[in-house]
Scaffold this motif. Structure first.
Motif, PDB file in Angstrom:
ATOM      1  N   THR A 502       0.828  -1.212   0.000  1.00 43.78           N
ATOM      2  CA  THR A 502       0.000   0.000   0.000  1.00 43.78           C
ATOM      3  C   THR A 502       0.856   1.254   0.000  1.00 43.78           C
ATOM      4  O   THR A 502       0.556   2.230  -0.701  1.00 43.78           O
ATOM      5  N   SER A 503       1.929   1.257   0.780  1.00 40.23           N
ATOM      6  CA  SER A 503       2.761   2.463   0.872  1.00 40.23           C
ATOM      7  C   SER A 503       3.451   2.766  -0.468  1.00 40.23           C
ATOM      8  O   SER A 503       3.511   3.930  -0.890  1.00 40.23           O
ATOM      9  N   ARG A 504       4.000   1.723  -1.129  1.00 33.56           N
ATOM     10  CA  ARG A 504       4.655   1.970  -2.421  1.00 33.56           C
ATOM     11  C   ARG A 504       3.641   2.403  -3.474  1.00 33.56           C
ATOM     12  O   ARG A 504       3.932   3.241  -4.330  1.00 33.56           O
ATOM     13  N   THR A 505       2.432   1.847  -3.419  1.00 35.51           N
ATOM     14  CA  THR A 505       1.381   2.259  -4.356  1.00 35.51           C
ATOM     15  C   THR A 505       1.013   3.718  -4.134  1.00 35.51           C
ATOM     16  O   THR A 505       0.861   4.490  -5.083  1.00 35.51           O
ATOM     17  N   THR A 511      -0.768   9.612  -3.757  1.00 41.58           N
ATOM     18  CA  THR A 511      -2.077   9.564  -3.088  1.00 41.58           C
ATOM     19  C   THR A 511      -1.897   9.033  -1.672  1.00 41.58           C
ATOM     20  O   THR A 511      -1.008   8.210  -1.411  1.00 41.58           O
ATOM     21  N   HIS A 512      -2.719   9.486  -0.762  1.00 45.60           N
ATOM     22  CA  HIS A 512      -2.622   9.011   0.628  1.00 45.60           C
ATOM     23  C   HIS A 512      -2.970   7.528   0.674  1.00 45.60           C
ATOM     24  O   HIS A 512      -3.850   7.054  -0.046  1.00 45.60           O
ATOM     25  N   ILE A 516      -5.845   4.780  -0.987  1.00 44.97           N
ATOM     26  CA  ILE A 516      -5.544   3.526  -1.696  1.00 44.97           C
ATOM     27  C   ILE A 516      -6.373   2.392  -1.094  1.00 44.97           C
ATOM     28  O   ILE A 516      -7.004   1.608  -1.825  1.00 44.97           O
ATOM     29  N   ARG A 517      -6.420   2.312   0.235  1.00 43.07           N
ATOM     30  CA  ARG A 517      -7.186   1.248   0.886  1.00 43.07           C
ATOM     31  C   ARG A 517      -8.680   1.383   0.569  1.00 43.07           C
ATOM     32  O   ARG A 517      -9.381   0.395   0.364  1.00 43.07           O
TER      33      ARG A 517
END
Length: 563
Positions: A502-505, A511-512, A516-517
């Motif tokens: 999630t962090s790399r995405t 985007t925060h 993403i989640r």
């Protein structure tokens, strides 16, 4: 001097010999029987003689006196920056021609226009005799050497697709063209190049011969080239004019040189087209497996300069959306065939710079190559060299045909010559998959297709099954994006590409991570597949690949509207 020559002819001759500028054409039919330089004595000029003067300015009294004496024209030796003032209008009222030549132009250069007409005729006859005897059998190389000898200058012959096929004299001009990557057949890649046209003329008893000459200024040096042929040039002749500008006699030689070279390039083109036909036949037989025995295949390839005994790697260069291109350009069949020939020549030119021997053949809207290993290019270097070739071809085609793009498919190296049809099939699959996924101007290898090739086979054999799989996985998310302008699919693709991080995405999409989640949760709600479960994640990854192969990917919106 005899009866002289018409003023219009004299003006053209002087423009060709000393770059005279016509400020007023006068009465074109009046005849110039001689020249005389202005002197401070009575009777210095006779009727029919053109006056040569170095005055700072031309006043009305001076021009009227010349007109009264029967002078047909005034040749004003002065700086091109000096303004003629009212002189052109005054000359027009008096029926005088007014020609400006550079200050310091020797009188003998001006006299040569009148005195050397018979010499020009002899030179023309000599040029015809030396250039046309045996010209029907000359190669472009032989013709270039003969032309260079007659001109006393370096020359380089370029064909219609930008190959420097011959040169005569020293090699400095050719080295410059190659070093600067200058070609008359395509726009120059040198930023400081400026082009303008000028015509030069040579006077013969039966009229004028004109040779169109284009001048390029590159890095402080002037380069000249001449098209060989009219509407669709067969090629171009570069001429070295650095030491001395073209004179009238040179133009006579160039007039006949154009015709000789046009014929030589035409014969070379016929030879190449015949060879291309043979190569095309062999390519057709090879990729369909209808070549008989492997020994016969190897013999035919060797006859065409390709040793396939150690196998080869296949490459396909394909014109993107060719049918749409033809519809947009509305090309007639001869122009279509010329386009295909130029593409094949362009690919051959680039391949020659990287591979000592290869098999090339045009087929429909693409060009197929089989690249065998050699001492210079061992098997392990073939893939990298093929990718370098792909990039070169794409850049060259953009310069040659700016509104045309090509995609490239690269197969795997096959050591067994009997497996060359499979090598072609792999390159074709890489090409088609790459074009579907990456779009125009793609370069794709068979090795990088991964699971795409499995899905592609399903698409070929049972497209309904791939449609069903797409519908069961990501279709609902695609429709949501299309309806609301969101980026669920793009986010999912980035998430899978970043190994479910999630962090790399979030970093990649700026985007925060909470956003993403949220988007991934919306994907779960729409598809019923959870990215946190490995099996569901695999199905989503395959669903996205099916979407790409089917051409259903939504475009990214210009503004985000997550819902």
């Amino acid at each position: 001097m005899g009866d002289g020559i018409p003023l219009a002819d004299f003006t053209r001759l002087l423009a060709g010999e000393v770059q005279a500028e016509c400020l007023c054409q006068g009465e074109p039919g009046r005849r110039v029987v001689g020249l005389t330089v202005e002197e401070p004595v009575e009777g210095w000029i006779s009727p029919g003689e053109a006056a040569v003067t170095d005055r700072a300015g031309l006043d009305a009294a001076f021009l009227k006196s010349l007109a009264a004496a029967g002078c047909p024209a005034v040749i004003w030796r002065t700086s091109p920056e000096r303004s003629p003032g009212e002189a052109p209008d005054l000359a027009a009222d008096l029926g005088l021609g007014l020609l400006r030549v550079p200050s310091g132009t020797p009188l003998r250069r001006i006299l040569a226009v009148l005195s050397d007409r018979e010499g020009l005729l002899r030179r023309s006859h000599r040029a015809v005799r030396e250039m046309l005897e045996g010209a029907g059998e000359w190669s472009p190389e032989e013709a270039a050497e003969r032309i260079s000898r007659l001109l006393g200058r370096d020359v380089v012959v370029e064909d219609a697709v930008g190959r420097l096929v011959a040169s005569g004299g020293e090699s400095s001009l050719r080295e410059l063209l190659e070093g600067e990557d200058l070609r008359a057949s395509r726009p120059s890649t040198v930023d400081e190049t400026h082009r303008d046209r000028r015509d030069r003329y040579a006077r013969l008893p039966d009229g004028f011969l004109s040779v169109p000459v284009e001048r390029w200024r590159v890095a402080g040096r002037e380069l000249f080239w001449i098209p060989l042929g009219s509407a669709s040039p067969a090629g171009y002749l570069w001429v070295d004019c650095e030491e001395e500008p073209l004179g009238t006699g040179d133009v006579i030689t160039l007039y006949w040189a154009r015709r000789v070279l046009e014929g030589a390039l035409g014969r070379e083109r016929i030879r190449l087209e015949t060879e291309l036909g043979m190569r095309g036949d062999l390519i057709d037989d090879l990729i369909t497996g209808h070549y008989g025995s492997v020994d016969l295949l190897l013999q035919r390839a060797l006859y065409l300069g390709a040793d396939l005994s150690r196998g080869a790697l296949a490459v396909i260069v394909d014109i993107d959306d060719f049918a749409r291109y033809l519809e947009r350009r509305r090309l007639k069949e001869p122009a279509v065939q010329e386009l295909k020939r130029r593409l094949a020549d362009a690919v051959r030119l680039q391949a020659r710079q990287l591979f000592p021997g290869f098999l090339l053949g045009p087929r429909s809207d693409n060009v197929i190559l089989f690249l065998p290993p050699s001492q210079e290019v061992p098997p392990e270097a073939l893939p990298e060299r093929a990718l370098e070739l792909s990039g070169r071809v794409q850049r060259y085609v953009r310069g040659l045909l700016p509104d045309l793009t090509v995609s490239v498919g690269v197969g795997r190296y096959r050591e067994d010559p009997a497996e060359l049809p499979e090598a072609y099939s792999e390159a074709e699959m890489a090409l088609r998959i790459g074009h579907r996924i990456k779009g125009p101007s793609s370069v794709s290898t068979f090795e990088e297709t991964g699971t795409y090739k499995l899905l592609f086979r399903v698409l070929q054999e049972n497209p309904g099954e791939l449609e069903s799989f797409y519908a069961e996985t990501v279709e609902s998310a695609v429709r949501y994006d299309l309806r609301y302008g969101t980026e669920l699919v793009h986010t999912l693709l980035s998430y899978l590409r970043n190994d479910a991080s999630t962090s790399r995405t979030a970093s990649e999409l700026f985007t925060h991570r909470h956003t993403i989640r949220y988007r991934l949760e919306r994907v779960r709600e729409l598809t019923g597949l959870d990215v946190d479960k490995s099996e569901d994640r695999e199905r989503l990854a395959l669903g996205i690949k099916a979407m790409q192969l089917l051409g259903r990917a939504p475009e990214r919106p210009s503004s985000l509207a997550d819902r």
